[in-house]
Design a protein around this motif. Structure first.
Motif, mmCIF file in Angstrom:
data_model
loop_
_atom_site.group_PDB
_atom_site.id
_atom_site.type_symbol
_atom_site.label_atom_id
_atom_site.label_comp_id
_atom_site.label_asym_id
_atom_site.label_seq_id
_atom_site.Cartn_x
_atom_site.Cartn_y
_atom_site.Cartn_z
ATOM 1 N N LYS A 176 0.811 -1.230 0.023
ATOM 2 C CA LYS A 176 0.070 -0.001 -0.082
ATOM 3 C C LYS A 176 0.846 1.339 -0.114
ATOM 4 O O LYS A 176 0.441 2.390 -0.715
ATOM 5 N N GLU A 177 1.987 1.211 0.797
ATOM 6 C CA GLU A 177 2.812 2.402 0.677
ATOM 7 C C GLU A 177 3.438 2.810 -0.618
ATOM 8 O O GLU A 177 3.804 3.804 -0.741
ATOM 9 N N LYS A 178 3.466 2.099 -1.539
ATOM 10 C CA LYS A 178 4.150 2.186 -2.876
ATOM 11 C C LYS A 178 3.011 2.823 -3.430
ATOM 12 O O LYS A 178 3.398 3.397 -4.834
ATOM 13 N N GLY A 179 1.765 2.742 -3.240
ATOM 14 C CA GLY A 179 0.791 3.543 -3.846
ATOM 15 C C GLY A 179 0.099 2.616 -5.198
ATOM 16 O O GLY A 179 0.729 1.451 -5.505
ATOM 17 N N PHE A 180 -0.859 3.445 -5.728
ATOM 18 C CA PHE A 180 -1.545 2.664 -7.076
ATOM 19 C C PHE A 180 -1.689 3.592 -8.241
ATOM 20 O O PHE A 180 -2.545 3.650 -8.731
ATOM 21 N N GLY A 181 -0.577 4.198 -8.505
ATOM 22 C CA GLY A 181 -0.462 4.858 -9.844
ATOM 23 C C GLY A 181 -0.185 3.929 -10.878
ATOM 24 O O GLY A 181 -0.565 2.509 -10.691
ATOM 25 N N GLY A 182 -0.365 4.503 -12.239
ATOM 26 C CA GLY A 182 -0.391 3.438 -13.326
ATOM 27 C C GLY A 182 0.452 2.734 -13.378
ATOM 28 O O GLY A 182 0.453 1.338 -13.739
ATOM 29 N N ASP A 183 1.944 2.878 -13.431
ATOM 30 C CA ASP A 183 3.039 2.201 -13.219
ATOM 31 C C ASP A 183 3.060 1.024 -12.264
ATOM 32 O O ASP A 183 3.324 0.072 -12.500
ATOM 33 N N ARG A 184 2.546 1.353 -11.120
ATOM 34 C CA ARG A 184 2.505 0.527 -9.927
ATOM 35 C C ARG A 184 1.449 -0.669 -10.329
ATOM 36 O O ARG A 184 1.674 -1.658 -9.972
ATOM 37 N N LEU A 185 0.335 -0.249 -10.813
ATOM 38 C CA LEU A 185 -0.885 -1.141 -11.248
ATOM 39 C C LEU A 185 0.085 -2.217 -12.239
ATOM 40 O O LEU A 185 -0.289 -3.645 -12.152
ATOM 41 N N LYS A 186 0.568 -1.744 -13.130
ATOM 42 C CA LYS A 186 1.174 -2.792 -14.407
ATOM 43 C C LYS A 186 2.172 -3.776 -13.429
ATOM 44 O O LYS A 186 2.057 -4.674 -13.712
ATOM 45 N N GLU A 187 3.010 -3.000 -12.267
ATOM 46 C CA GLU A 187 3.830 -3.983 -11.832
ATOM 47 C C GLU A 187 3.041 -5.158 -10.723
ATOM 48 O O GLU A 187 3.292 -6.173 -10.883
ATOM 49 N N LEU A 188 2.006 -4.677 -10.406
ATOM 50 C CA LEU A 188 1.036 -5.603 -9.705
ATOM 51 C C LEU A 188 0.611 -6.692 -10.522
ATOM 52 O O LEU A 188 0.536 -7.675 -10.111
ATOM 53 N N ALA A 189 0.149 -6.107 -11.514
ATOM 54 C CA ALA A 189 -0.421 -7.235 -12.483
ATOM 55 C C ALA A 189 0.467 -8.279 -13.118
ATOM 56 O O ALA A 189 0.108 -9.446 -13.063
ATOM 57 N N LYS A 190 1.684 -7.485 -13.419
ATOM 58 C CA LYS A 190 2.811 -8.642 -13.470
ATOM 59 C C LYS A 190 3.151 -9.662 -12.451
ATOM 60 O O LYS A 190 3.158 -10.604 -12.553
ATOM 61 N N GLU A 191 3.017 -8.968 -11.251
ATOM 62 C CA GLU A 191 3.440 -9.923 -10.173
ATOM 63 C C GLU A 191 2.125 -11.017 -10.085
ATOM 64 O O GLU A 191 2.428 -12.130 -9.400
ATOM 65 N N ALA A 192 1.145 -10.549 -10.083
ATOM 66 C CA ALA A 192 0.088 -11.290 -10.082
ATOM 67 C C ALA A 192 -0.171 -12.592 -11.311
ATOM 68 O O ALA A 192 -0.937 -13.506 -11.186
#
Length: 257
Positions: A176-192
């Motif tokens: 959560k501390e890393k935020g949920f900006g556009g690039d971060r959402l792409k990182e999370l999708a990749k991680e998922a």
């Protein structure tokens, strides 16, 4: 009355988020039930803020109602809100499970993360895996633009069968501390493990994603939800990231019925 430290209170919602949501005549009598549960679980802060730093959970008392003369807190008419859709990517568990837990949560909510990491895996192992419980997620973003974006990202991941993996990544300790900006959402999708990154980006900003999130959000507002996480277990409201024992008590009581 002691202050509940297991839930995050939303800031004032925009007027457009409060538009009426039709949940059926049989349910109208029980709307605001989650708001009542939240109030009875805690003394509301006079000036709610988005500060949701984690703290220890406290146990709420469930409200009684005309539809529940025994005072157990159950509102059977609210069971109609369980969708039980076989291909719902934001749900896990058998569609014919005797108990359905609906969870209204925000990816920026620390208490939601605590529940996701500490309690939900136990519920899955103990009740979902044996067919007793079905968990249905509802996106309830209440902390601004990044909450909305994370909700749409989760929905987009679900379109490729990776909602729960995205859910785990977004609620991982420190995520959560890393935020949920556009690039971060792409990182999370990749991680998922979302397989098609281009489709994820398209779905993320689609009208379908916005409509799905708004539908869930309006359902929560119609029930009077004023904090995250909020739950309905076969019509029984639970406010906050309560201990495992509290969820087990309500689930087992519902299963016996």
């Amino acid at each position: 009355m002691p202050k509940n430290t297991s839930q995050s209170t939303r800031p004032a919602a925009p007027a457009k988020s409060r538009k009426p949501f039709l949940i059926g005549a049989a349910v109208v009598a029980a709307v605001a039930v989650l708001g009542i549960a939240s109030y009875q679980a805690s003394t509301p802060d006079p000036k709610p803020t988005a500060n949701d730093s984690a703290a220890s959970a406290s146990e709420p008392s469930a409200p009684s109602s005309a539809s529940d003369p025994a005072g157990s807190g159950a509102h059977p008419e609210l069971m109609k809100l369980a969708r039980r859709e076989a291909k719902d990517p934001l749900a896990q568990g058998r569609t014919d499970a005797p108990v359905v837990m609906i969870e209204y949560a925000d990816f920026k909510c620390s208490y939601c993360g605590k529940f996701a990491r500490d309690t939900e895996p136990e519920l899955v192992k103990k009740y979902v895996d044996n067919g007793t419980l079905r968990i249905e997620w509802r996106n309830f973003p209440i902390f601004g633009a990044e909450s909305e974006a994370a909700a749409r990202g989760a929905w987009a991941a679900g379109q490729q069968g990776k909602f729960w993996q995205f859910h785990a990544a977004a609620y991982a300790q420190g995520a959560k501390e890393k935020g949920f900006g556009g690039d971060r959402l792409k990182e999370l999708a990749k991680e998922a493990g979302v397989p098609d990154a281009a489709r994820f980006e398209t779905d993320l900003d689609s009208d379908a994603a916005k409509a799905a999130v708004t539908k869930d959000q309006n359902e929560a507002y119609a029930l009077g939800a004023s904090s995250t996480p909020s739950f309905l277990i076969n019509g029984t409201p639970i406010a906050g990231a309560q201990p495992m024992d509290e969820f087990a008590r309500v689930i087992e009581a519902a299963a016996k019925k």
